[in-house]
Design a protein around this motif. Structure first.
Motif, PDB file in Angstrom:
ATOM      1  N   ALA A  96       0.824  -1.207   0.000  1.00  0.00           N
ATOM      2  CA  ALA A  96       0.000   0.000   0.000  1.00  0.00           C
ATOM      3  C   ALA A  96       0.860   1.260   0.000  1.00  0.00           C
ATOM      4  O   ALA A  96       0.573   2.224  -0.723  1.00  0.00           O
ATOM      5  CB  ALA A  96      -0.940   0.001   1.203  1.00  0.00           C
ATOM      6  N   ALA A  99       2.336   1.618  -3.449  1.00  0.00           N
ATOM      7  CA  ALA A  99       1.313   2.043  -4.405  1.00  0.00           C
ATOM      8  C   ALA A  99       1.066   3.543  -4.285  1.00  0.00           C
ATOM      9  O   ALA A  99       0.988   4.246  -5.295  1.00  0.00           O
ATOM     10  CB  ALA A  99       0.020   1.254  -4.187  1.00  0.00           C
ATOM     11  N   ASP A 100       0.971   4.038  -3.065  1.00  0.00           N
ATOM     12  CA  ASP A 100       0.792   5.486  -2.863  1.00  0.00           C
ATOM     13  C   ASP A 100       1.999   6.264  -3.389  1.00  0.00           C
ATOM     14  O   ASP A 100       1.835   7.288  -4.052  1.00  0.00           O
ATOM     15  CB  ASP A 100       0.587   5.809  -1.384  1.00  0.00           C
ATOM     16  CG  ASP A 100      -0.793   5.440  -0.874  1.00  0.00           C
ATOM     17  OD1 ASP A 100      -1.704   5.202  -1.708  1.00  0.00           O
ATOM     18  OD2 ASP A 100      -0.964   5.372   0.354  1.00  0.00           O
ATOM     19  N   GLN A 129       1.630  -7.684  -5.464  1.00  0.00           N
ATOM     20  CA  GLN A 129       0.654  -6.645  -5.139  1.00  0.00           C
ATOM     21  C   GLN A 129       1.034  -5.321  -5.800  1.00  0.00           C
ATOM     22  O   GLN A 129       0.161  -4.584  -6.266  1.00  0.00           O
ATOM     23  CB  GLN A 129       0.549  -6.469  -3.631  1.00  0.00           C
ATOM     24  CG  GLN A 129      -0.115  -7.635  -2.936  1.00  0.00           C
ATOM     25  CD  GLN A 129      -0.100  -7.464  -1.430  1.00  0.00           C
ATOM     26  OE1 GLN A 129      -0.417  -6.396  -0.924  1.00  0.00           O
ATOM     27  NE2 GLN A 129       0.294  -8.505  -0.723  1.00  0.00           N
ATOM     28  N   SER A 130       2.322  -5.029  -5.857  1.00  0.00           N
ATOM     29  CA  SER A 130       2.777  -3.788  -6.485  1.00  0.00           C
ATOM     30  C   SER A 130       2.415  -3.768  -7.962  1.00  0.00           C
ATOM     31  O   SER A 130       1.990  -2.735  -8.492  1.00  0.00           O
ATOM     32  CB  SER A 130       4.286  -3.617  -6.311  1.00  0.00           C
ATOM     33  OG  SER A 130       4.598  -3.437  -4.949  1.00  0.00           O
ATOM     34  N   ASN A 132      -0.075  -5.097  -9.328  1.00  0.00           N
ATOM     35  CA  ASN A 132      -1.516  -4.879  -9.452  1.00  0.00           C
ATOM     36  C   ASN A 132      -1.986  -3.520  -8.943  1.00  0.00           C
ATOM     37  O   ASN A 132      -3.024  -3.037  -9.365  1.00  0.00           O
ATOM     38  CB  ASN A 132      -2.277  -5.986  -8.707  1.00  0.00           C
ATOM     39  CG  ASN A 132      -2.138  -7.310  -9.397  1.00  0.00           C
ATOM     40  OD1 ASN A 132      -2.249  -7.393 -10.612  1.00  0.00           O
ATOM     41  ND2 ASN A 132      -1.881  -8.358  -8.641  1.00  0.00           N
ATOM     42  N   GLN A 133      -1.238  -2.907  -8.025  1.00  0.00           N
ATOM     43  CA  GLN A 133      -1.720  -1.687  -7.369  1.00  0.00           C
ATOM     44  C   GLN A 133      -0.994  -0.414  -7.776  1.00  0.00           C
ATOM     45  O   GLN A 133      -1.509   0.673  -7.541  1.00  0.00           O
ATOM     46  CB  GLN A 133      -1.614  -1.842  -5.849  1.00  0.00           C
ATOM     47  CG  GLN A 133      -2.479  -2.949  -5.301  1.00  0.00           C
ATOM     48  CD  GLN A 133      -2.258  -3.158  -3.811  1.00  0.00           C
ATOM     49  OE1 GLN A 133      -1.588  -2.386  -3.145  1.00  0.00           O
ATOM     50  NE2 GLN A 133      -2.819  -4.230  -3.283  1.00  0.00           N
ATOM     51  N   ASP A 135       0.636   2.809  -9.620  1.00  0.00           N
ATOM     52  CA  ASP A 135       0.113   3.788 -10.558  1.00  0.00           C
ATOM     53  C   ASP A 135       1.064   4.027 -11.729  1.00  0.00           C
ATOM     54  O   ASP A 135       0.897   4.986 -12.461  1.00  0.00           O
ATOM     55  CB  ASP A 135      -0.125   5.100  -9.781  1.00  0.00           C
ATOM     56  CG  ASP A 135      -0.982   6.076 -10.544  1.00  0.00           C
ATOM     57  OD1 ASP A 135      -2.013   5.653 -11.100  1.00  0.00           O
ATOM     58  OD2 ASP A 135      -0.619   7.274 -10.578  1.00  0.00           O
TER      59      ASP A 135
END
Length: 142
Positions: A96, A99-100, A129-130, A132-133, A135
């Motif tokens: 998370a 991703a931010d 996860q990176s 998929n998440q 930007d």
């Protein structure tokens, strides 16, 4: 147009593992080619259940993450850090946080396998996860 230029930014996830050291070096090499800045990010979060270590006040998780980050930078580059490199810690789960941090970045660079537990998670979970998440495009370094 206001004349300001947004620099190209590459974010790299750091947890102190050998894979994250390789990711750091890869990110800096890519940044040199692109004239980009590199932002090294280490995520941290306290365990869900308070531990006896927490209860006794043995160290701060944020301070521990900063020590891991500083040591990783020293291990990857020695005493002289690349000039376009900045580093920070951020509270939250690694995927998370990354991703931010990836918002507005050209690339997110992560190691294929990180540390388990507080500083990261096991084989591939943060990198998966990176992918998929994030930007931005993600580079996974072996």
């Amino acid at each position: 147009m206001n004349g300001s230029v947004n620099p190209v930014r590459i974010v790299v996830g750091v947890d102190g593992s050998q894979a994250s050291l390789a990711a750091l070096r890869e990110a800096v090499g890519l940044a040199e080619q692109l004239g980009a800045a590199v932002e090294a990010v280490a995520a941290w979060e306290p365990p869900a259940k308070p531990s006896s270590y927490q209860a006794r006040g043995i160290g701060s998780f944020e301070e521990g993450a900063r020590r891991v980050l500083d040591q990783a930078l020293a291990d990857a580059f020695g005493p002289v850090l690349p000039p376009a490199l900045s580093a920070r810690t951020e509270r939250g789960g690694a995927a998370a946080v990354l991703a931010d941090a990836s918002r507005g970045a050209r690339y997110l660079v992560v190691g294929r396998r990180g540390h388990g537990g507080i500083m990261g998670t096991l084989l591939g979970s943060v990198s998966a996860q990176s992918i998929n998440q994030a930007d931005c495009p993600v580079i996974v370094v072996r």
